[in-house]
Design a protein around this motif. Sequence first.
Motif, PDB file in Angstrom:
ATOM      1  N   LEU A 263       4.744  -5.995   6.419  1.00 27.90           N
ATOM      2  CA  LEU A 263       5.396  -4.997   5.372  1.00 27.90           C
ATOM      3  C   LEU A 263       4.681  -5.136   4.551  1.00 27.90           C
ATOM      4  N   ARG A 264       4.650  -3.855   3.326  1.00 27.87           N
ATOM      5  CA  ARG A 264       4.220  -4.098   2.111  1.00 27.87           C
ATOM      6  C   ARG A 264       5.257  -3.374   0.879  1.00 27.87           C
ATOM      7  N   GLY A 265       4.974  -3.791  -0.128  1.00 28.25           N
ATOM      8  CA  GLY A 265       5.844  -3.815  -1.233  1.00 28.25           C
ATOM      9  C   GLY A 265       5.229  -1.763  -1.190  1.00 28.25           C
ATOM     10  N   ALA A 266       6.250  -1.422  -1.913  1.00 21.37           N
ATOM     11  CA  ALA A 266       6.890  -0.288  -3.044  1.00 21.37           C
ATOM     12  C   ALA A 266       5.630   0.640  -3.195  1.00 21.37           C
ATOM     13  N   PRO A 267       4.688   1.790  -2.466  1.00 18.00           N
ATOM     14  CA  PRO A 267       3.271   2.343  -3.263  1.00 18.00           C
ATOM     15  C   PRO A 267       3.793   2.541  -4.672  1.00 18.00           C
ATOM     16  N   ARG A 268       3.102   2.885  -5.865  1.00 21.69           N
ATOM     17  CA  ARG A 268       3.233   3.059  -6.737  1.00 21.69           C
ATOM     18  C   ARG A 268       2.327   4.032  -7.752  1.00 21.69           C
ATOM     19  N   SER A 269       1.837   4.401  -6.401  1.00 20.32           N
ATOM     20  CA  SER A 269       0.742   5.652  -6.507  1.00 20.32           C
ATOM     21  C   SER A 269       0.229   6.412  -5.362  1.00 20.32           C
ATOM     22  N   ALA A 270       0.498   8.137  -5.338  1.00 21.04           N
ATOM     23  CA  ALA A 270      -0.596   8.901  -4.314  1.00 21.04           C
ATOM     24  C   ALA A 270      -1.684   8.141  -3.834  1.00 21.04           C
ATOM     25  N   GLU A 271      -2.630   7.691  -4.832  1.00 20.08           N
ATOM     26  CA  GLU A 271      -3.775   6.936  -4.026  1.00 20.08           C
ATOM     27  C   GLU A 271      -3.868   5.774  -3.816  1.00 20.08           C
ATOM     28  N   ASP A 272      -2.756   4.721  -3.722  1.00 22.73           N
ATOM     29  CA  ASP A 272      -2.552   3.411  -3.047  1.00 22.73           C
ATOM     30  C   ASP A 272      -1.790   3.972  -1.692  1.00 22.73           C
ATOM     31  N   ILE A 273      -1.293   5.030  -1.663  1.00 26.46           N
ATOM     32  CA  ILE A 273      -0.452   5.549  -0.092  1.00 26.46           C
ATOM     33  C   ILE A 273      -1.911   5.987   0.154  1.00 26.46           C
ATOM     34  N   PHE A 274      -2.620   6.372   0.284  1.00 28.28           N
ATOM     35  CA  PHE A 274      -3.710   7.243   1.301  1.00 28.28           C
ATOM     36  C   PHE A 274      -4.688   5.899   1.455  1.00 28.28           C
ATOM     37  N   ILE A 275      -4.632   5.240   0.687  1.00 28.84           N
ATOM     38  CA  ILE A 275      -5.979   3.329   0.869  1.00 28.84           C
ATOM     39  C   ILE A 275      -5.140   2.914   2.013  1.00 28.84           C
ATOM     40  N   SER A 276      -4.530   2.676   1.819  1.00 25.32           N
ATOM     41  CA  SER A 276      -3.436   2.015   2.303  1.00 25.32           C
ATOM     42  C   SER A 276      -3.569   3.019   4.070  1.00 25.32           C
ATOM     43  N   ALA A 277      -3.276   4.286   4.109  1.00 21.36           N
ATOM     44  CA  ALA A 277      -3.154   4.816   5.455  1.00 21.36           C
ATOM     45  C   ALA A 277      -4.728   4.400   5.323  1.00 21.36           C
ATOM     46  N   ARG A 278      -5.746   4.480   4.884  1.00 18.25           N
ATOM     47  CA  ARG A 278      -6.966   4.343   6.113  1.00 18.25           C
ATOM     48  C   ARG A 278      -7.212   3.713   6.355  1.00 18.25           C
ATOM     49  N   ALA A 279      -6.611   2.752   5.940  1.00 16.76           N
ATOM     50  CA  ALA A 279      -6.778   0.972   6.810  1.00 16.76           C
ATOM     51  C   ALA A 279      -5.391   0.472   8.052  1.00 16.76           C
ATOM     52  N   ALA A 281      -2.498   1.468  10.629  1.00 15.49           N
ATOM     53  CA  ALA A 281      -1.803   3.042  11.396  1.00 15.49           C
ATOM     54  C   ALA A 281      -0.933   3.369  11.138  1.00 15.49           C
ATOM     55  N   ILE A 282       0.138   2.794  11.237  1.00 15.69           N
ATOM     56  CA  ILE A 282       1.100   2.750  10.260  1.00 15.69           C
ATOM     57  C   ILE A 282       1.757   2.455   8.896  1.00 15.69           C
ATOM     58  N   LEU A 283       2.768   3.004   7.883  1.00 13.59           N
ATOM     59  CA  LEU A 283       2.519   2.619   6.780  1.00 13.59           C
ATOM     60  C   LEU A 283       4.009   2.315   6.579  1.00 13.59           C
ATOM     61  N   SER A 284       4.088   0.898   6.261  1.00 18.11           N
ATOM     62  CA  SER A 284       5.457   0.109   6.260  1.00 18.11           C
ATOM     63  C   SER A 284       5.468  -0.544   4.873  1.00 18.11           C
ATOM     64  N   TYR A 285       6.888  -0.335   4.070  1.00 24.08           N
ATOM     65  CA  TYR A 285       6.904  -0.663   3.263  1.00 24.08           C
ATOM     66  C   TYR A 285       8.172  -1.059   3.057  1.00 24.08           C
ATOM     67  N   GLU A 286       8.999  -2.322   2.265  1.00 28.06           N
ATOM     68  CA  GLU A 286       9.918  -2.483   2.374  1.00 28.06           C
ATOM     69  C   GLU A 286      10.865  -2.387   0.959  1.00 28.06           C
ATOM     70  N   ASN A 287      11.919  -2.786   0.859  1.00 27.15           N
ATOM     71  CA  ASN A 287      12.730  -3.099  -0.394  1.00 27.15           C
ATOM     72  C   ASN A 287      12.392  -2.296  -1.329  1.00 27.15           C
ATOM     73  N   VAL A 288      12.120  -1.176  -0.564  1.00 27.19           N
ATOM     74  CA  VAL A 288      12.045  -0.145  -1.764  1.00 27.19           C
ATOM     75  C   VAL A 288      13.466   0.431  -2.790  1.00 27.19           C
ATOM     76  N   SER A 289      13.583   0.750  -4.206  1.00 26.16           N
ATOM     77  CA  SER A 289      14.358   0.607  -4.327  1.00 26.16           C
ATOM     78  C   SER A 289      14.279   2.600  -4.832  1.00 26.16           C
ATOM     79  N   HIS A 290      12.937   2.999  -5.078  1.00 26.80           N
ATOM     80  CA  HIS A 290      12.748   3.965  -6.051  1.00 26.80           C
ATOM     81  C   HIS A 290      11.388   4.003  -5.391  1.00 26.80           C
ATOM     82  N   LEU A 291      11.304   6.174  -5.391  1.00 22.47           N
ATOM     83  CA  LEU A 291      10.355   6.578  -4.912  1.00 22.47           C
ATOM     84  C   LEU A 291      10.086   7.600  -6.100  1.00 22.47           C
ATOM     85  N   SER A 292       9.420   7.298  -6.557  1.00 20.73           N
ATOM     86  CA  SER A 292       8.535   9.024  -7.431  1.00 20.73           C
ATOM     87  C   SER A 292       8.291   9.887  -6.981  1.00 20.73           C
TER      88      SER A 292
END
Length: 538
Positions: A263-279, A281-292
Amino acid sequence: MKDMIQIQPPAERFQLKKLAISQGLPDGNIEPAANSFEPKATQPRNAEQTEKAVSGISQTSATTLVSFVTERFYLFHDGNQAVFCQEKDSGEIFPLDSRQFRDRILACFYQTAGYSLRDQFIREALGTLNGLGRFQGPCLSVSLRTAESDGIYYLDLAAQRESRAVRLRPGRWDIASFPEPMFVRPESMRPLPTPIAGGSIASLWRIVNVPANARLLVLTWLIDCLRPETPYPLLELIGEHGTAKSWTQTALRCLIDPNGCNLRGAPRSAEDIFISARASAILSYENVSHLSPAVQDALCIVATGGGFAKRKLYSNFEESVIDVKRPIILNGISASVTAQDLVDRTISIELPVIAERREAVEVWNEFTQLAPALLGALLDIAAQALNILPTVHLPPERRPRLLEYARLGMAVAQVMGGEPEDFLREFSASRQESLLRTIDESPVATAIQQLIQDRPDGVTESVKALLVLFEKYRSPGSDVWPKSPKALGDAMRRAAPALRQFGIQCKCLGKGSGGIVRWMISKGTPQPGSPRVDPELL
């Protein structure tokens, strides 16, 4: 002492002279190696001589390491020219520039040779290996946890020092050693247990807090994660405090892709998402209250497949490219997915309050014990569903945007002993909640609904006139109300897809006389494939 002056026999001096003559040196340049015990002054080396000496040592050590690696690894590159190394014995694959590979070869080299190398020699060897893999190695595709080849799906078990994967095909599955796909394993990836066939998936619902009317959706999402060639739906778990959102998400992910950080914290930018996706197989975020909006756009790109490019460090013109497609799961107390494009690809599930609580350690131990049987049961269902899938059809007027997911869910429903309509009902209810949420989040969409109620025949006006007309329907204290005709036009364009599915047409007619942009708002028929919505909810 006189007897000790001549320590070099005449025969050895003859051999030196013979060697000198063979190399074109005059005899006079050859002096005995030692003709007395008097020490000779050492001639200092100049910079050029020192550089040549060090270079010779470096080339020897770097070449030794290159030979050591090429004897034990196969070198190849992918479509982005990134070089990878596959160990010949175990079949494991490592990125050449990863810390994993560097540590592996240095440890093996020390155990074999008995000494370590300087960092300069290592860098030179890795540079040579990179060139060999890029220009002499074959171009092959690499995969992360899941892969597809000729209609067969693979799930990497990721056990250390092994190369084994589940081979899933319609009607059956088995374990393959040295599978055809090339699987790379980031450091955060954790191994899966060896699945056991013949189990029951019913045990999963004792561990995770998923309501009975959404279990087909979750089960289909898990199986769909094994199909890398299709677009992925995003799974959103919503619930108040105490609904075990994080634990449910952890268990669902660990069933098919355990990770060092589940479980990871909410991403802050598009770059954070793609870097996590590189490493991952599933993107998993918890306690998400807002997504820009930018983050929601990036999540949509990752779910359907897309790339991210950025300038490489210490370069002017080269780019670092990340091209990925990943399943996504997130949770939060309130819904965080509001962008219409992402809402259309989201499966939202409201988790109920837990009636009877259990200790976390007890639940985790039970899940660990059941994991091999649960994975085997999931694969059993997947194999049967893939066997039924070619016979599943939806008429054009009922086809939703997530058509691949919907057809798979209909097949899963049949495998579970139900009817295809059972899945479609759950799917339609989830989409209805998501679309209503989209409209509720948009004050302009709410104003359009109220306008249609007051004017059933609709209106056709310029954007400027609509901005004035909508003032009477404006929500008090709204901070996102458009302040210009252009902003209103953008808001109506974003709300149009959701409104269309509920039978409200919001269409731009383009520029008319005088260059004025006009819009038409009227009642219409619901979009084909849209969920049946209770009018009282609108």
